[in-house]
Design a protein around this motif. Sequence first.
Motif, PDB file in Angstrom:
ATOM      1  N   SER A  41       0.859  -1.188   0.000  1.00  0.00           N
ATOM      2  CA  SER A  41       0.000   0.000   0.000  1.00  0.00           C
ATOM      3  C   SER A  41       0.894   1.237   0.000  1.00  0.00           C
ATOM      4  O   SER A  41       2.109   1.155   0.234  1.00  0.00           O
ATOM      5  CB  SER A  41      -0.951   0.004   1.200  1.00  0.00           C
ATOM      6  N   MET A  43       1.259   3.659   1.993  1.00  0.00           N
ATOM      7  CA  MET A  43       1.834   4.198   3.224  1.00  0.00           C
ATOM      8  C   MET A  43       3.133   3.516   3.649  1.00  0.00           C
ATOM      9  O   MET A  43       3.806   3.994   4.553  1.00  0.00           O
ATOM     10  CB  MET A  43       0.814   4.163   4.370  1.00  0.00           C
ATOM     11  N   ARG A  69       0.430  -7.684  -4.444  1.00  0.00           N
ATOM     12  CA  ARG A  69      -0.210  -8.548  -3.438  1.00  0.00           C
ATOM     13  C   ARG A  69      -0.153  -9.971  -3.953  1.00  0.00           C
ATOM     14  O   ARG A  69      -1.019 -10.418  -4.706  1.00  0.00           O
ATOM     15  CB  ARG A  69      -1.643  -8.092  -3.170  1.00  0.00           C
ATOM     16  N   MET A  92      -1.513   2.234  -6.317  1.00  0.00           N
ATOM     17  CA  MET A  92      -2.366   2.857  -5.316  1.00  0.00           C
ATOM     18  C   MET A  92      -2.066   4.348  -5.274  1.00  0.00           C
ATOM     19  O   MET A  92      -0.941   4.768  -5.033  1.00  0.00           O
ATOM     20  CB  MET A  92      -2.137   2.228  -3.949  1.00  0.00           C
ATOM     21  N   ASN A 202     -10.112   4.804   0.490  1.00  0.00           N
ATOM     22  CA  ASN A 202      -9.995   4.581   1.935  1.00  0.00           C
ATOM     23  C   ASN A 202      -9.152   5.695   2.535  1.00  0.00           C
ATOM     24  O   ASN A 202      -8.016   5.913   2.107  1.00  0.00           O
ATOM     25  CB  ASN A 202      -9.341   3.212   2.185  1.00  0.00           C
ATOM     26  N   VAL A 204      -7.486   6.896   5.930  1.00  0.00           N
ATOM     27  CA  VAL A 204      -7.168   6.404   7.282  1.00  0.00           C
ATOM     28  C   VAL A 204      -6.729   7.569   8.151  1.00  0.00           C
ATOM     29  O   VAL A 204      -5.892   8.382   7.746  1.00  0.00           O
ATOM     30  CB  VAL A 204      -6.045   5.341   7.230  1.00  0.00           C
ATOM     31  N   ASP A 225      -3.525   8.980   5.864  1.00  0.00           N
ATOM     32  CA  ASP A 225      -3.012   8.030   4.866  1.00  0.00           C
ATOM     33  C   ASP A 225      -4.212   7.609   4.024  1.00  0.00           C
ATOM     34  O   ASP A 225      -5.157   7.045   4.569  1.00  0.00           O
ATOM     35  CB  ASP A 225      -2.408   6.819   5.588  1.00  0.00           C
ATOM     36  N   GLY A 227      -5.791   5.741   0.352  1.00  0.00           N
ATOM     37  CA  GLY A 227      -5.434   4.819  -0.719  1.00  0.00           C
ATOM     38  C   GLY A 227      -6.599   4.600  -1.666  1.00  0.00           C
ATOM     39  O   GLY A 227      -7.722   4.343  -1.237  1.00  0.00           O
TER      40      GLY A 227
HETATM   41  N1  SER Z   1      -3.256   2.236   3.993  1.00  0.00           N
HETATM   42  C1  SER Z   1      -4.625   2.283   3.512  1.00  0.00           C
HETATM   43  C2  SER Z   1      -4.920   1.112   2.573  1.00  0.00           C
HETATM   44  O1  SER Z   1      -4.034   0.400   2.185  1.00  0.00           O
HETATM   45  C3  SER Z   1      -4.874   3.582   2.821  1.00  0.00           C
HETATM   46  O2  SER Z   1      -3.836   3.894   1.966  1.00  0.00           O
HETATM   47  O3  SER Z   1      -6.064   0.932   2.228  1.00  0.00           O
END
Ligand code: SER
Length: 883
Positions: A41, A43, A69, A92, A202, A204, A225, A227
């Motif tokens: 991801s 972050m 992934r 992402m 998303n 966060v 953060d 994504g």
């Molecule tokens: N870390 C969160 C995710 O992977 C937002 O970037 O969904």
Amino acid sequence: MTSLSDIRSTFLEYFKRQGHEVVASSPLVPRNDPTLMFTNSGMVQFKNRFTGVESGPYQRATTSQKCVRAGGKHNDLDNVGYTARHHTFFEMLGNFSFGDYFKAEAIPFAWELLTKDFGIDKSKLLTTVYHTDDEAFEMWKKIGVSEDRIIRIATDDNFWRMGPTGPCGPCTEVFYDHGDHIWGGPPGSAEEDGDRFIEIWNVVFMQNEQFEDGTLKPLDMQSIDTGMGLERIGALLQGGHDNYETDLFRALIEASAHATSTDPFGDQNVHHRVIADHLRSTSFLIAEGVLPSNEGRGYVLRRIMRRAMRHAHLLGAQDPVMHRLVPALVREMGAAYPELGQEQKLIEDTLLNEEIRFKTTLDRGLKLLDDALVDVADGADLPGETAFKLYDTYGFPLDLTQDALREKGRGVDTDGFDAAMAEQKAKARAAWSGTGAAADAAIWFDLADTHGATEFLGYETETAEGQLVALVSGTEAAEAAGEGEEVTLIFNQTPFYAESGGQVGDTGTIRTETGEARITDTKKAAGLFLHIATVTSGTITRGQGAELVVDPARRGAIRANHSATHLLHEALREALGDHVAQRGSLNAPDRLRFDFSHTAAMDTSELEQVERDVNRFIQQNTAVTTRIMTPDDARAMGAQALFGEKYGDEVRVVSMGDAPTGKGPDGQTYSIELCGGTHVARTGDIGVFALLSEGASSSGVRRIEALTGQAALDHLRDRDGTLTRVEGLLKSKGSETADRVKALMDERKALTNEVAQLRRELAMSGGGAAAPEAKDVNGVSFMAQVMQGVTGKDLPGMIDDMKGAMGSGAVLLIADADGKVAVAAGVTQDLTDQVSAVDLVRAAVAELGGKGGGGRPDMAQGGAKDVTNAESAIAAAEAVIAG
Ligand code: SER
């Protein structure tokens, strides 16, 4: 249509306008997280900024991050091809705040970008918040989202965690409603897994840190953060909900259809989807230096590659396909990710080699699979042993077999597979201990069984994080080690090179939260890298994350020496012939040593040629390349392999230098060797090469020692200094100097001869005193004399002269110069039956405080201490003649 490239730049531009730094994607192999196999991801690269461990020049950032992934915790591999949204590789998009803005800005940013810049119909959007997060709820309300479209979620779906440890926090998500013609329910409902409501973003709220013991602590600063999967938002903005129908995937699927002469749609579409997705993940991984192997990340890469290759096979492709699709990928993504273009050749070669190789067993493996299924009851699982045989003999990763069976609605008995694997490991271990190796090897096997082989990251980096999976003190596993203790440390991954193939092990330092250790050497056993360590401060404890730092200067010097060894090997073959083969080598930081088969000493012109050639290829400064292939393919390409060495079923092949040798894919590679060592990126990085010595090592084997880089320069400077001093003394310059030295040596030799001659003449003439009288002893004419200022080595010549002058007789001379006394005697041939020169010398020497003496009956010599008793010495010799 808005292309994925446009969406990517619209996103980044939007956040740039909002004061965000546009930061490049970090590598897929994370440098700062030992627990993650791949970056999964956006972050990941900012993990330490969220926890406050690191600071940076900007407080707001935006990225389009490469993510994989597959393998590890997040594994989407099995689903790829069969669903609209699963990928092994995806991008992402994210915006990040490090203690700068928080909810009150992050929510409006997301809303504005989606509804204004991307123009998404507001009535199609709904959001979720963590059930206790009233603040976020109110903010969405304020922005205009009606309450019935803000859903409170009490599960972890709205509390985002990186993993068992790390920064985390509640999140809010944005969903898109594709309409009631598609089955599915809103988030939190029983039908939420349907395709109608799709999560697109998303956000966060990073406000906590999770620790290993389960505690959750508030972070000092509140961060953001977010994504958003590019492929997913792309599908939406392009009017659909299938990521594989976006412009980018269509182009790759078209390329796959074209390369296999098949229909891009219809029944074959699933295969094209797998190929398109896997082409992306494999190409990006290879571009970062991950190469197919049977361990760790390299094995995940291999699994993805082989899965794609089987699907190409299902499309009826006879010849390798994957490498032919790389240009299409570079066209689609090369502008955003220049590494694809830069490494295009490596990507193509690696895919081609792997596909050629896998094809040799693929047909037979698939046949075995079909035959095995005949005996398995309808719907039952394939026996684990068969899956293991496919894995072990035909190179089918387990998930490839599962993928093949999925089409037939069947699975694999994975317990049986694991049991077969365990049995094979046990056999290997029994065979190994049977070789009589050290008893302490048992612990390495135990640890390797528990933790798996160490993954080596050192081809790509000299610093990395690793998890300390075991400490060994002596031959016992330990929990921790304190200051001053010497222990062996094992990490799950490491940049430290373990001694092998002549290259010495790396040294450096490691640091955990609680302690530091110096690594004095690195060795290998049972697939583990053993870091020989001394704890220098604090305590280090099993399970900790550690920062591993290889001594960079030392590694740099080793690398230069190792690459120079390859050039040297080839230069020797060119200079001396193809019989030259490596017999041993040492690549240390301070020098290199190379042993090779050759019988004669090398002459100056050969040595000069070799040194010149090596430096020529250093100056050529061409890229050093690494490929993985079978030993046979490597040899067919002209690679040098070590005679008698056993290679596995795949080897690393290191190539360097550009010359018309006929070797390599285009016949233009100077040196190609099978090698697992670390090498320079370009030959120019070696700097300079200087020969130190050439000599015999053992019968038929010569040894060369040489230096590179700074050590070579220091050596050359040192020699130059010596030459300058000599030139100063001789008052000459350059090549004249050697002539001057030669002339001086000749002159010295002539003078020495002349001095000896003069001494003899002087002695013969009595040294200014009366010449010795010959005396008749028992019918033998005997002459004896003490010679002052004459050395022992002048005596034989004098004796010969005197014998010649006498015709028949015996002579005894005692030389006394610089406190050294020497005795020599001579007897003419006609008398040697009667008197021996050896006896004369011995008798005289005994009187002069010496011992022994020897030679032939006509000429003998001996040494003594004191000339005082010269008279008695002469008398003693006379007595010998007298009998
Ligand atoms: N870390 C969160 C995710 O992977 C937002 O970037 O969904």
